[in-house]
Scaffold this active site. Structure first.
Site, PDB file in Angstrom:
ATOM      1  N   ASN A 166       1.101  -0.840   0.091  1.00  0.00           N
ATOM      2  CA  ASN A 166      -0.291   0.321   0.011  1.00  0.00           C
ATOM      3  C   ASN A 166       0.875   1.457   0.030  1.00  0.00           C
ATOM      4  OD1 ASN A 166      -1.523   2.138   0.765  1.00  0.00           O
ATOM      5  ND2 ASN A 166      -1.969   2.000   2.712  1.00  0.00           N
ATOM      6  N   LYS A 185       0.073   4.226  -0.394  1.00  0.00           N
ATOM      7  CA  LYS A 185      -0.895   5.745   0.374  1.00  0.00           C
ATOM      8  C   LYS A 185      -0.202   6.770  -0.914  1.00  0.00           C
ATOM      9  CE  LYS A 185      -0.087   3.565   4.299  1.00  0.00           C
ATOM     10  NZ  LYS A 185       0.124   3.200   6.025  1.00  0.00           N
ATOM     11  N   HIS A 220      -9.701   1.889   4.630  1.00  0.00           N
ATOM     12  CA  HIS A 220      -8.791   2.164   4.843  1.00  0.00           C
ATOM     13  C   HIS A 220      -8.855   3.392   5.884  1.00  0.00           C
ATOM     14  CE1 HIS A 220      -4.484   2.773   5.905  1.00  0.00           C
ATOM     15  NE2 HIS A 220      -3.920   1.734   5.941  1.00  0.00           N
ATOM     16  N   GLU A 224      -6.852   5.203   7.221  1.00  0.00           N
ATOM     17  CA  GLU A 224      -6.381   6.780   7.080  1.00  0.00           C
ATOM     18  C   GLU A 224      -7.562   7.354   6.598  1.00  0.00           C
ATOM     19  OE1 GLU A 224      -3.101   5.433   5.087  1.00  0.00           O
ATOM     20  OE2 GLU A 224      -2.245   5.174   7.371  1.00  0.00           O
ATOM     21  N   GLU A 240      -6.297  -4.035  10.479  1.00  0.00           N
ATOM     22  CA  GLU A 240      -5.321  -3.533  10.540  1.00  0.00           C
ATOM     23  C   GLU A 240      -5.156  -2.955  11.644  1.00  0.00           C
ATOM     24  OE1 GLU A 240      -2.874  -2.622   6.650  1.00  0.00           O
ATOM     25  OE2 GLU A 240      -4.393  -0.345   6.474  1.00  0.00           O
ATOM     26  N   GLY A 272       2.629   1.854  10.640  1.00  0.00           N
ATOM     27  CA  GLY A 272       3.572   3.057  10.177  1.00  0.00           C
ATOM     28  C   GLY A 272       4.093   3.256  11.813  1.00  0.00           C
ATOM     29  N   SER A 289       2.543  -2.898  10.202  1.00  0.00           N
ATOM     30  CA  SER A 289       4.376  -2.874  10.665  1.00  0.00           C
ATOM     31  C   SER A 289       5.319  -4.073  10.105  1.00  0.00           C
ATOM     32  CB  SER A 289       5.176  -2.349  11.537  1.00  0.00           C
ATOM     33  OG  SER A 289       4.237  -1.116  12.071  1.00  0.00           O
TER      34      SER A 289
HETATM   35  P1  PGA Z   1       2.001   0.322   7.657  1.00  0.00           P
HETATM   36  O1  PGA Z   1       1.181   0.164   7.060  1.00  0.00           O
HETATM   37  O2  PGA Z   1       2.896  -1.134   6.967  1.00  0.00           O
HETATM   38  O3  PGA Z   1       3.639   0.849   7.081  1.00  0.00           O
HETATM   39  O4  PGA Z   1       2.701   0.185   8.910  1.00  0.00           O
HETATM   40  C1  PGA Z   1       0.287  -0.619   6.846  1.00  0.00           C
HETATM   41  C2  PGA Z   1      -1.192  -0.013   5.771  1.00  0.00           C
HETATM   42  O5  PGA Z   1      -1.676   0.968   6.170  1.00  0.00           O
HETATM   43  O6  PGA Z   1      -1.315  -0.716   5.360  1.00  0.00           O
END
Ligand code: PGA
Length: 246
Positions: A9, A11, A93, A95, A165, A171, A211
């Site tokens: 992903n 982003k 997601h 976000e 998630e 992140g 992560s």
């Molecule tokens: P990350 O993000 O692997 O950087 O933690 C995962 C995601 O938001 O899909």
């Protein structure tokens, strides 16, 4: 046997040129076995070129709108995505839910519209740190899952990829332990069984995200109810991406 599905992903990172270079570099070194689906979810502007550049990688959108057309400034419709051959779209997601205030109802509409168009939704769910710490993870995720599958037939439900998630692991470098991830993914499979039946719950693919890195992906994928990963940060560099897939 369920397939493994690993999606990067991206982003809001990279440019179109960088995306094409990345795909060429990855595909020159990548070998994907037939039981694995590997791909990247890229920003809208890169979808068309990314799709043209890729031979084996799945190219996914990171979002879509549920209406086919209309006065929705700034939105991208499913027919637009279909026209350039996109067959996976990430929806819900955290976000999008947190920053852009997408609701369970909107995510359900997107899920329905994508399935109608024969596009695979990668449906994200997951709890905040506060919810996790108050021991309400399962209750929270159940509400998200039940809302997302409202009005969806048994036959369509199997085609959805669910991505669990936990927001506190996105992140942050704070990966959920394989046991925590497995436990929630098992509960999600159980929720699907309660909404539909054993066969749907057995077939549906469930990813973990938060992560994930080349160093920890194996122990996560070894869990019986985890069929793949949705990977942010570690999917942005060619070597790291290759490390996730092999
Ligand atoms: P990350 O993000 O692997 O950087 O933690 C995962 C995601 O938001 O899909």
């Amino acid at each position: 046997m369920r397939k493994k599905i690993i999606i990067g992903n991206w982003k809001m990172f990279k440019t179109n040129t960088e995306a094409v270079d990345f795909i060429k570099a990855v595909e020159s070194k990548l070998s994907i076995d037939k039981n694995t689906i590997a791909g990247i979810a890229v920003p809208f502007v890169m979808l068309s070129d990314a799709k043209k550049a890729s031979k084996n990688l799945v190219i996914s959108a990171q979002n879509c709108f549920y209406e086919n057309e209309g006065a929705y400034t700034g939105e991208i419709s499913i027919p637009m995505l279909q026209n350039i051959g996109i067959d996976y779209v990430v929806i819900g997601h955290s976000e999008r839910r947190d920053i852009f205030k997408e609701t369970d109802e909107m995510i359900n509409k997107k899920n329905i519209a994508l399935l109608k168009a024969n596009i695979t939704p990668i449906l994200c769910c997951g709890e905040s740190l506060e919810t996790y710490e108050s021991g309400k993870t399962i209750e929270w995720v159940k509400k998200q899952i039940e809302a997302a599958f409202k009005g969806i037939s048994e036959n369509d439900a199997k085609k959805v990829v669910i991505a669990y998630e936990p927001i506190w692991a996105i992140g942050t470098g704070k990966v959920a332990t394989p046991e925590i991830a497995q436990n929630v993914c098992k509960e999600i499979r159980n929720m699907v069984k309660n909404i539909y039946n054993e066969s749907v719950s057995h077939e549906i693919l469930i990813q973990y995200g938060g992560s994930v890195k080349p160093e920890n992906i194996n122990e996560i994928l070894n869990q019986s109810d985890i069929d793949g990963a949705l990977v942010g940060g570690a999917s942005l560099q060619v070597d790291s991406y290759l490390g996730l897939i092999k």
